[in-house]
Structures are given as structure tokens and as C-alpha cells.
Design a protein around this motif. Structure first.
Motif, mmCIF file in Angstrom:
data_model
loop_
_atom_site.group_PDB
_atom_site.id
_atom_site.type_symbol
_atom_site.label_atom_id
_atom_site.label_comp_id
_atom_site.label_asym_id
_atom_site.label_seq_id
_atom_site.Cartn_x
_atom_site.Cartn_y
_atom_site.Cartn_z
ATOM 1 N N VAL A 1 0.857 -1.180 0.000
ATOM 2 C CA VAL A 1 0.000 0.000 0.000
ATOM 3 C C VAL A 1 0.891 1.225 0.000
ATOM 4 O O VAL A 1 1.953 1.243 0.613
ATOM 5 C CB VAL A 1 -0.955 0.021 1.218
ATOM 6 C CG1 VAL A 1 -1.952 -1.098 1.123
ATOM 7 C CG2 VAL A 1 -0.197 -0.060 2.517
ATOM 8 N N ARG A 2 0.488 2.221 -0.692
ATOM 9 C CA ARG A 2 1.253 3.461 -0.777
ATOM 10 C C ARG A 2 0.834 4.402 0.339
ATOM 11 O O ARG A 2 -0.245 4.284 0.909
ATOM 12 C CB ARG A 2 1.061 4.116 -2.136
ATOM 13 C CG ARG A 2 1.473 3.241 -3.280
ATOM 14 C CD ARG A 2 2.971 2.940 -3.207
ATOM 15 N NE ARG A 2 3.346 1.984 -4.216
ATOM 16 C CZ ARG A 2 3.914 0.828 -3.964
ATOM 17 N NH1 ARG A 2 4.165 0.452 -2.740
ATOM 18 N NH2 ARG A 2 4.249 0.019 -4.935
ATOM 19 N N ASN B 1 -0.670 7.142 2.555
ATOM 20 C CA ASN B 1 -1.942 7.860 2.594
ATOM 21 C C ASN B 1 -3.019 7.285 1.676
ATOM 22 O O ASN B 1 -3.933 7.987 1.283
ATOM 23 C CB ASN B 1 -1.756 9.344 2.269
ATOM 24 C CG ASN B 1 -1.076 10.072 3.399
ATOM 25 O OD1 ASN B 1 -1.138 9.641 4.551
ATOM 26 N ND2 ASN B 1 -0.402 11.154 3.073
ATOM 27 N N HIS B 2 -2.904 6.013 1.300
ATOM 28 C CA HIS B 2 -3.950 5.357 0.520
ATOM 29 C C HIS B 2 -4.639 4.349 1.416
ATOM 30 O O HIS B 2 -4.018 3.410 1.893
ATOM 31 C CB HIS B 2 -3.364 4.653 -0.701
ATOM 32 C CG HIS B 2 -2.941 5.597 -1.767
ATOM 33 N ND1 HIS B 2 -2.346 5.184 -2.922
ATOM 34 C CD2 HIS B 2 -3.014 6.941 -1.866
ATOM 35 C CE1 HIS B 2 -2.084 6.219 -3.687
ATOM 36 N NE2 HIS B 2 -2.462 7.297 -3.050
ATOM 37 N N HIS B 3 -5.930 4.543 1.591
ATOM 38 C CA HIS B 3 -6.696 3.653 2.452
ATOM 39 C C HIS B 3 -7.103 2.398 1.689
ATOM 40 O O HIS B 3 -7.610 2.482 0.569
ATOM 41 C CB HIS B 3 -7.941 4.369 2.975
ATOM 42 C CG HIS B 3 -8.839 3.476 3.755
ATOM 43 N ND1 HIS B 3 -8.493 3.005 5.008
ATOM 44 C CD2 HIS B 3 -10.042 2.945 3.461
ATOM 45 C CE1 HIS B 3 -9.466 2.225 5.451
ATOM 46 N NE2 HIS B 3 -10.427 2.183 4.523
#
Length: 177
Positions: A148-149, A151-153
Motif C-alpha cells: 500500500v502506498r 496515505n492510501h486507504h
């Protein structure tokens, strides 16, 4: 064969890499585990060597270059003297070599995974088994790690589904071998 199946995603790596080494005990002697990760924290390559010198650095840089098919624009390392010459001779003169403690912290923290696993094993008895374990452990850990990158939920249900798919892929690769 199994490693190549897990490495299919290497062509999408960023053009910045961090190179670091850590120490492992094999047959009671210290060996060097070279590891490279990209800016996103994904594994680029890993290599176990009995020596920390120019020849080992060149072999590792060639291996990392062939694993990705890319030459990075910037390489961050610790301040060891063999790295600048090895980078110039294997990766080219256009690659920027940086020595920065804070930029290398991500890789230093990434060593914790393999060090924690080896600590409870109390070292290795042969160099070939240590090399095989380190490479396969890093590949498997990189494959199962959630990508996951910042600030990506990602909803929990989707994360579980992705993790189950990754685990099923690994189990099918192991069953085929």
C-alpha cells in the motif's frame, strides 16, 4: 525457477535504490548480506557474500541490475569505500551516489525482518543453505508484504482478499516445485 516466478513485478520499480549490508554468522564466521530496496520499500535484490570488497560489490550491482533490467538514477549507500568505484564501473558514471544516514534508515529497518528470523535459528552451518534461505526469505517476505502506498486507504476486507491471493500463489509455486 521459484524465485523468477516471485520476481515478475520487478520491471515496475522506481529509479532510486538503497543498498545496504548486514552481518550474519555462518559456521561461526561473519558473512555479509547485501540487500537493495527501491524507494517504495520493495526488494530489488539480495546476495550473501563471504567478503566485503570491490569484487563482491560489483557482483551485487550486476545482479541487481539484471534482476530489474533498469539502471537506477540514484543509489544511496553507507560510506564504504568500494561502493563509489563499483557503482561507476557496473552501473555507469551518470548514476548519482549518495551517502546519507537518514535516507538509508528504511533499509536499516528492513533488516529487522531477516535478523529476527535468523536470531532464533542460531545461525547457519553451511554457506549454501544460508544463501538459499536469505534469498528465498526476502523474496517470500517481499511477495507477501502488503504493498500500500502512503496515505492510501485499503479496506480490511480487500486487504484480506489480496493476502489470501498472494498466499495461494506462493503455495501453488511451492507445490509445482
Amino acid at each position: 525457477m521459484r524465485e523468477e516466478l516471485l520476481r515478475w513485478n520487478r520491471s515496475a520499480l522506481t529509479r532510486k535504490a538503497g543498498i545496504e549490508k548486514t552481518y550474519l554468522k555462518v559456521r561461526g564466521r561473519w558473512c555479509y548480506l547485501y540487500r537493495a530496496i527501491d524507494r517504495n520499500g520493495d526488494l530489488v535484490d539480495t546476495m550473501l557474500s563471504e567478503h566485503r570488497d570491490m569484487a563482491a560489490a560489483k557482483v551485487f550491482f550486476r545482479s541487481a541490475k539484471s534482476a530489474t533490467g533498469l539502471v537506477p538514477d540514484k543509489v544511496t549507500t553507507d560510506g564504504h569505500g568500494s561502493y563509489p568505484r563499483a557503482i561507476r564501473s557496473t552501473l555507469g558514471k551518470r548514476v548519482t551516489h549518495r551517502t546519507s544516514a537518514y535516507r538509508n534508515n528504511g533499509l536499516e529497518q528492513d533488516h529487522r525482518g531477516i535478523k529476527g528470523r535468523i536470531r532464533c535459528m542460531r545461525g547457519f552451518k553451511s554457506f549454501t543453505s544460508a544463501e538459499r534461505f536469505c534469498r528465498s526469505y526476502d523474496e517470500l517476505r517481499n511477495h507477501l508484504r502488503p504493498s500500500v502506498r502512503h496515505n492510501h486507504h485499503v479496506p480490511a476486507s480487500r486487504g484480506r482478499m489480496l493476502q489470501l491471493r498472494r498466499a495461494a500463489t506462493v503455495l501453488s509455486i511451492l507445490a509445482a516445485g
